[in-house]
Design an enzyme around this catalytic site. Structure first.
Site, PDB file in Angstrom:
ATOM      1  N   GLU A 190       0.896  -1.164   0.000  1.00 42.81           N
ATOM      2  CA  GLU A 190       0.000   0.000   0.000  1.00 42.81           C
ATOM      3  C   GLU A 190       0.933   1.212   0.000  1.00 42.81           C
ATOM      4  O   GLU A 190       1.065   1.905  -1.005  1.00 42.81           O
ATOM      5  CB  GLU A 190      -0.898  -0.019   1.243  1.00 42.81           C
TER       6      GLU A 190
ATOM      7  N   ASP B 281     -12.296  -0.468   2.325  1.00 43.19           N
ATOM      8  CA  ASP B 281     -11.264  -0.255   3.342  1.00 43.19           C
ATOM      9  C   ASP B 281     -11.852   0.338   4.628  1.00 43.19           C
ATOM     10  O   ASP B 281     -12.149  -0.409   5.556  1.00 43.19           O
ATOM     11  CB  ASP B 281     -10.125   0.625   2.787  1.00 43.19           C
TER      12      ASP B 281
HETATM   13  N1  HPA Z   1      -3.857   0.189   5.986  1.00 44.72           N
HETATM   14  C1  HPA Z   1      -3.309  -0.278   7.101  1.00 44.72           C
HETATM   15  N2  HPA Z   1      -3.992  -0.388   8.237  1.00 44.72           N
HETATM   16  C2  HPA Z   1      -5.271  -0.039   8.247  1.00 44.72           C
HETATM   17  C3  HPA Z   1      -5.887   0.457   7.118  1.00 44.72           C
HETATM   18  C4  HPA Z   1      -5.148   0.565   5.923  1.00 44.72           C
HETATM   19  O1  HPA Z   1      -5.614   0.991   4.843  1.00 44.72           O
HETATM   20  N3  HPA Z   1      -7.170   0.726   7.472  1.00 44.72           N
HETATM   21  C5  HPA Z   1      -7.311   0.389   8.765  1.00 44.72           C
HETATM   22  N4  HPA Z   1      -6.161  -0.065   9.245  1.00 44.72           N
HETATM   23 ZN    ZN Z   2      -7.033  -1.914   4.924  1.00 43.13          ZN
END
Ligand code: HPA
Ligand code: ZN
Length: 337
Positions: A201, A279
């Site tokens: 990410e 998400d």
């Molecule tokens: N990334 C990492 N941790 C998280 C996320 C995310 O998008 N959303 C909630 N915890």
């Molecule tokens: Zn996430």
């Protein structure tokens, strides 16, 4: 995006595979629960809280997300939060949902593990009865905490294993590579749990490689940075490894500058089994259909993309094979109307 395509995408049967239930907590519910539980918040009202939703990166979001979750104390609170999400998911024609939850965010504040899991699980069971939504819970370990802490959380989960289908890895990615949790994931694999992890990410492609090769995960959450490494993209495509992509999240957390820069269409063109998910919908400007609409509009995606994404969502799920085939047949029927 014409109305016909919009109706097709919004109405199609779909699974949601990347939703953090604590990220579905809308500001109004945060304030209701704060009042109910006598919890003090550092924002005077709902508007001020909403104003704070202007993020520069993952960490700036997580700081507010954990503060928002501090209003959750009782089993009923977890039930109410999950039910509110499931009503939205049902309205978006989600037939199956695999819900992430972060027990350490709550047990660290003295909330019993059982209150967390029984509240969330109870709402999911009731959604099954009410609407026929199927699903399961995926317990995430917070990667900014130690592996020892993850192991202790797993220990607390043991009496509740029949309510959990898998484990995941979330929170701050930079500096916390998947291999930090090698032993915890190995133990979960022995217990027969499904394995997933957030990787690629904000973190580099190397984190996706280690999630696959060291943790041996079955899906990658996000994974959008895989295209920086052609050998990795090829590996994902040829192995059919699914990515749970979250377009609006990626823009809010500045993984992409704007939705028109998102690489979802490129991932699909590369033969990677991408899916669309929300998400943390309360924080990122929309639920699953809002994500579909935003990305279809911005990237000029079409009916074939929609069908592929609907199929991918069920194929990548952990539902039993006979149910998967039934859902794929429903997708086929929807697209042959
Ligand atoms: N990334 C990492 N941790 C998280 C996320 C995310 O998008 N959303 C909630 N915890
Ligand atoms: Zn996430």
């Amino acid at each position: 995006m014409d109305q016909q395509l919009r109706d097709l995408v919004c109405g199609m049967p779909k699974a949601e595979l990347h939703i953090h239930i604590e990220g579905s907590l809308e500001p109004e519910l945060i304030f209701d629960l704060a009042r109910r539980n006598g919890v003090a918040l550092s924002w005077p009202d709902v508007e001020a809280l909403r104003q704070a939703y202007s993020f520069t990166d993952l960490q700036s979001f997580l700081d507010i997300y954990y503060a928002g979750a501090s209003v959750l104390l009782t089993q009923q609170d977890f039930y109410d939060m999950t039910w509110a999400y499931l009503e939205r998911a049902h309205a978006d024609n989600v037939h199956h949902v695999e819900i992430f939850f972060d027990p350490q965010t709550h047990t660290g504040r003295g909330v019993p593990f059982a209150a967390v899991i029984d509240g969330i699980h109870g709402a999911l069971a009731d959604a099954g009865t009410r609407w026929g939504i199927s699903g399961g819970l995926i317990m995430c370990f917070l990667r900014h905490l130690s592996e020892e802490d993850a192991m202790a959380t797993l220990q607390q989960a043991l009496p509740h294993l029949e309510k959990i289908i898998g484990v995941g890895l979330d929170s701050s990615e930079h500096g916390h590579p998947p291999e930090k949790f090698t032993a915890a994931f190995a133990r979960c694999r022995e217990l027969g749990l499904h394995l997933v992890a957030h990787a690629g990410e904000e973190g580099p492609p190397a984190y996706i490689w280690s999630a696959l090769d060291v943790l041996q995960v079955e899906r990658i959450d996000h994974g959008v940075r895989c295209l920086e490494d052609p050998a990795l993209a090829e590996r994902l495509a040829s192995s059919g490894m699914a990515l749970t992509v979250c377009p609006l999240s990626n823009v809010k957390l500045r993984v992409f500058n704007e939705i028109g820069d998102h690489n979802l269409a490129q991932l699909l063109d590369a033969g990677i089994a991408a899916t669309v998910n929300s998400d943390d919908p309360a924080y990122f400007g929309g639920y699953i259909n809002d994500n579909f609409i935003a990305v279809f509009k911005a990237l000029g995606m079409d009916r074939e993309h929609a069908k592929t994404l609907a199929r991918n969502s069920f194929n990548a799920s952990f539902m039993p094979e006979h149910q998967k085939q039934a859902k794929l047949a429903e997708v086929e029927a929807w697209f042959s109307r």
